[in-house]
Design a protein around this motif. Structure first.
Motif, PDB file in Angstrom:
ATOM      1  N   ASP A   3       0.872  -1.172   0.000  1.00 36.55           N
ATOM      2  CA  ASP A   3       0.000   0.000   0.000  1.00 36.55           C
ATOM      3  C   ASP A   3       0.907   1.218   0.000  1.00 36.55           C
ATOM      4  N   ILE A   4       0.852   1.966  -1.101  1.00 40.18           N
ATOM      5  CA  ILE A   4       1.794   3.085  -1.255  1.00 40.18           C
ATOM      6  C   ILE A   4       1.624   4.121  -0.150  1.00 40.18           C
ATOM      7  N   LYS A   5       0.440   4.175   0.438  1.00 45.74           N
ATOM      8  CA  LYS A   5       0.205   5.194   1.482  1.00 45.74           C
ATOM      9  C   LYS A   5       1.099   4.970   2.701  1.00 45.74           C
ATOM     10  N   LEU A  43       4.243   7.174   1.987  1.00 45.20           N
ATOM     11  CA  LEU A  43       4.136   8.570   1.559  1.00 45.20           C
ATOM     12  C   LEU A  43       3.956   9.481   2.763  1.00 45.20           C
ATOM     13  N   LEU A  88       1.713  11.714   3.884  1.00 46.05           N
ATOM     14  CA  LEU A  88       0.334  11.986   3.475  1.00 46.05           C
ATOM     15  C   LEU A  88      -0.047  13.456   3.623  1.00 46.05           C
ATOM     16  N   MET A  95       0.491  15.261   0.367  1.00 49.90           N
ATOM     17  CA  MET A  95      -0.221  14.839  -0.836  1.00 49.90           C
ATOM     18  C   MET A  95      -1.480  15.682  -1.015  1.00 49.90           C
ATOM     19  N   PRO A  96      -2.010  15.858  -2.235  1.00 48.67           N
ATOM     20  CA  PRO A  96      -1.454  15.370  -3.494  1.00 48.67           C
ATOM     21  C   PRO A  96      -0.168  16.089  -3.882  1.00 48.67           C
ATOM     22  N   HIS A  97       0.660  15.403  -4.649  1.00 46.28           N
ATOM     23  CA  HIS A  97       1.958  15.986  -4.988  1.00 46.28           C
ATOM     24  C   HIS A  97       1.824  17.112  -6.018  1.00 46.28           C
ATOM     25  N   PHE A  98       2.913  17.834  -6.220  1.00 49.80           N
ATOM     26  CA  PHE A  98       2.836  19.059  -7.035  1.00 49.80           C
ATOM     27  C   PHE A  98       2.987  18.800  -8.528  1.00 49.80           C
ATOM     28  N   MET A  99       3.215  17.528  -8.934  1.00 54.87           N
ATOM     29  CA  MET A  99       3.469  17.260 -10.350  1.00 54.87           C
ATOM     30  C   MET A  99       2.227  17.532 -11.202  1.00 54.87           C
ATOM     31  N   GLY A 144       5.307  10.392 -11.144  1.00 58.29           N
ATOM     32  CA  GLY A 144       4.521   9.739 -10.094  1.00 58.29           C
ATOM     33  C   GLY A 144       4.582   8.233 -10.226  1.00 58.29           C
ATOM     34  N   ILE A 145       4.528   7.745 -11.461  1.00 57.70           N
ATOM     35  CA  ILE A 145       4.572   6.299 -11.691  1.00 57.70           C
ATOM     36  C   ILE A 145       5.949   5.763 -11.278  1.00 57.70           C
ATOM     37  N   LEU A 173       7.857   7.022  -9.006  1.00 57.06           N
ATOM     38  CA  LEU A 173       7.894   7.032  -7.538  1.00 57.06           C
ATOM     39  C   LEU A 173       7.196   5.787  -6.981  1.00 57.06           C
ATOM     40  N   ARG A 174       6.038   5.451  -7.569  1.00 57.65           N
ATOM     41  CA  ARG A 174       5.336   4.256  -7.117  1.00 57.65           C
ATOM     42  C   ARG A 174       6.225   3.017  -7.291  1.00 57.65           C
TER      43      ARG A 174
END
Lengths: 306, 282
Positions: free
Chosen positions: B10-12, B15, B17, B20-24, B31-32, B34-35
């Motif tokens: 679970d990516i959360k 992170l 939190l 989030m949400p990130h600035f991209m 983002g992908i 990073l995941r």
């Protein structure tokens, strides 16, 4: 044909004999068509053969029309006029079954199934396939005379599953009024030295099977045949898509890359699961969401009432 | 490093939190990437407290800030230099560098070649979006030829750097490349790089949709991500001397993996020997 009704016998003597051979690319439809054409020629008959084998190498449908008689004009067989239909693959046989002459047509099919990828309509584990569901017993009720055998299994016991086509040719040989020696002579001449012995053996095995089945109609299909059902141990998965609207930036990646096309962008430009029943839980949206806004949750569904 | 594969990623869990949400931008491939990095970290069972992520400047530099681990946002082009010091001082940490094409190849080009040469156990993730995104879309060393950017309004005339060949020629003991479209494959390459003892250079082909894609009429983010796969063709990864610049057809996966002494280990052995010598001298 042996099972020709008496009234049509005079007409049958002059009209051409029509045989259709159908299957999937790579099974040897054209090889046995060629053998059959040569056997017809050996009987002093005119033979016309036509075939369609376009995308055959990719597992596509292949069919071949063979007509022989004292005088043959057209190379193709009209719907409802085939005297015999040989199917090297089960669903292909059912697909062409209406080309058989009603009442008198002979249906000879391998019960082996080659399931094309597009028959899998859903990626869910154990999901039903859009493949023919008829059992051999049901199929044989629709034809005048029918034989459904696992020719691939017979050929495999002989040591070469690819000889299934010759097994079916052996079954056909009992329905046509041509001497067995001619069939063997043509196969002997046509097949390459490496596979000659196995082809002759497969032909004899098919012929022996058909002779036994003619005497005992219960042998004409495999009564124990069950179409492949959902595996008993396949878990019933429930899939839930959790979309975090606060993180979604509406980039459209999940919408365009979902293989089932079950997501859309709503009026607020946020991903929305439009078709929850179509979602298979493949996780492509989860993997490719750059904003981590989609989470796929899967769980084994409890049995109803449990 | 723990080899046990833990499930239920679970990516959360990884992170920050509250950030989030990130600035991209919408559809940004970073983002992908990073995941995939966090996914690989999770599968290897690396403890968050033992993970140090060092990033430079640029869009890629901001990626590290969202990871709930020890993160270090450093100066432009120098994350590898900072990471070198960090890894030498704390060899117990898993050190990951997240850098971009401009950060790594232009401003920090010298640091990259020496990091490759030195072979310290660092994993360097170069997120290549072919442009300087944060500063407004200037040409970068990896911008493809003829592409439009704010500094090349008539098309880029400079040959394109092939970062993987550069790293290979400089002696990196692990070189990999993958596209963000193939997220599970990218995760596997990062995982292999993290598990490799020595310097691992991984080029992640990412997308800049807002600044680069729109200017070059490459479509919206789904179109760019779909095009990635058709651009990748299996082709031999040639010798850097044959063709130093980037061909249009690329090979993905683990391109180079060679056995070389890891610098940190060599350094500590020598230091111990020196200390023993001094002690004997008394």
């Amino acid at each position: 044909m042996r099972a020709e009704p008496k009234g049509e016998q005079a007409a049958a003597a002059t009209r051409a004999l029509n045989v259709m051979i159908v299957g999937v690319g790579g099974q040897g439809v054209l090889m046995i068509s060629k053998a059959l054409a040569l056997i017809g020629q050996k009987q002093g008959l005119q033979v016309k053969q036509s075939e369609v084998h376009g995308m055959a190498k990719r597992g596509g449908a292949v069919f071949s029309h063979i007509r022989f008689g004292v005088e043959v004009w057209s190379p193709t067989i009209a719907r409802g006029e085939a005297d015999a239909l040989i199917a090297l693959e089960w669903a292909e046989g059912l697909r062409w079954i209406d080309y058989l002459r009603p009442e008198t047509g002979v249906f000879i099919a391998d019960t082996r199934r080659i399931v094309p990828p597009f028959a899998c309509r859903s990626r869910r584990h154990g999901a039903p396939m859009a493949y023919a569901r008829e059992t051999p017993a049901e199929a044989l009720e629709k034809v005048g005379e029918g034989f459904a055998l696992d020719a691939t299994a017979i050929a495999t016991t002989l040591g070469e599953p690819r000889a299934a086509n010759t097994v079916l040719l052996g079954v056909l040989s009992t329905s046509l009024d041509m001497p067995a020696a001619d069939w063997l002579a043509v196969l002997d001449a046509l097949t390459p030295p490496k596979s000659r012995a196995i082809n002759l053996e497969a032909f004899r095995a098919g012929r022996a099977w058909a002779e036994a089945a003619r005497d005992d109609p219960t042998l004409r299909f495999d009564a124990g045949f069950v179409p492949r059902a959902r595996p008993a141990d396949a878990p019933d998965m429930s899939v839930a898509l959790v979309i975090n609207a606060a993180w979604c930036k509406g980039c459209d990646i999940c919408v365009k890359l979902c293989p089932e096309r079950c997501l859309v962008l709503d009026a607020e430009q946020v991903a929305f699961l439009k078709a929850p029943h179509a979602c298979t839980g493949c996780r492509v949206c989860e993997w490719l969401c750059p904003d981590f806004a989609i989470e796929v949750r899967t769980a084994v569904r409890e049995a109803a009432g449990a | 490093m723990n080899e046990a594969v833990r499930t239920n990623f679970d990516i959360k869990d990884y992170l920050r939190l509250e950030m989030m949400p990130h600035f991209m931008c919408p559809g940004c491939g970073h983002g992908i990437a990073l995941r995939c990095l966090l996914w690989a970290v999770h599968e290897l069972g690396v403890d968050k407290n033992r993970l140090a992520v060092v990033s430079g400047i640029g869009c890629s530099g901001r990626v590290g800030a969202y990871i709930d681990a020890n993160t270090f946002h450093t100066t432009h082009g120098r994350p590898l230099a900072f990471a070198t010091g960090l890894k030498l001082a704390r060899p117990d940490l898993t050190v990951v560098v997240i850098t971009g094409d401009g950060d790594c190849l232009a401003i920090g080009g010298n640091h990259l070649i020496h990091a490759c040469r030195r072979n310290l156990d660092i994993t360097c993730l170069m997120l290549n979006n072919e442009v300087y995104g944060m500063t407004g879309g200037q040409v970068s060393p990896t911008t493809a030829i003829d592409r439009l950017t704010t500094t090349t309004p008539h098309g880029n005339a400079e040959p394109t750097f092939d970062a993987c060949r550069l790293a290979d020629a400089a002696g990196a003991s692990f070189v990999g490349r993958e596209v963000t479209r193939q997220a599970p494959a990218l995760k596997s390459v990062i995982k292999a790089g993290l598990a490799h003892e020595g310097f691992a250079f991984i080029e992640v082909l990412s997308d800049c949709t807002e600044i680069y894609g729109r200017k070059n009429d490459l479509g919206e983010s789904p179109e760019m991500i779909l095009a990635q796969k058709s651009d990748m063709r299996p082709e031999a990864f040639g010798n850097a001397a044959d063709e130093p610049f980037r061909p249009n057809r690329l090979r993905a996966g683990v391109l180079v993996q060679r056995d070389r002494p890891e610098y940190g280990r060599v350094y500590r052995e020598r230091a111990a020997a020196e200390r023993a010598k001094a002690k004997a001298k008394g």
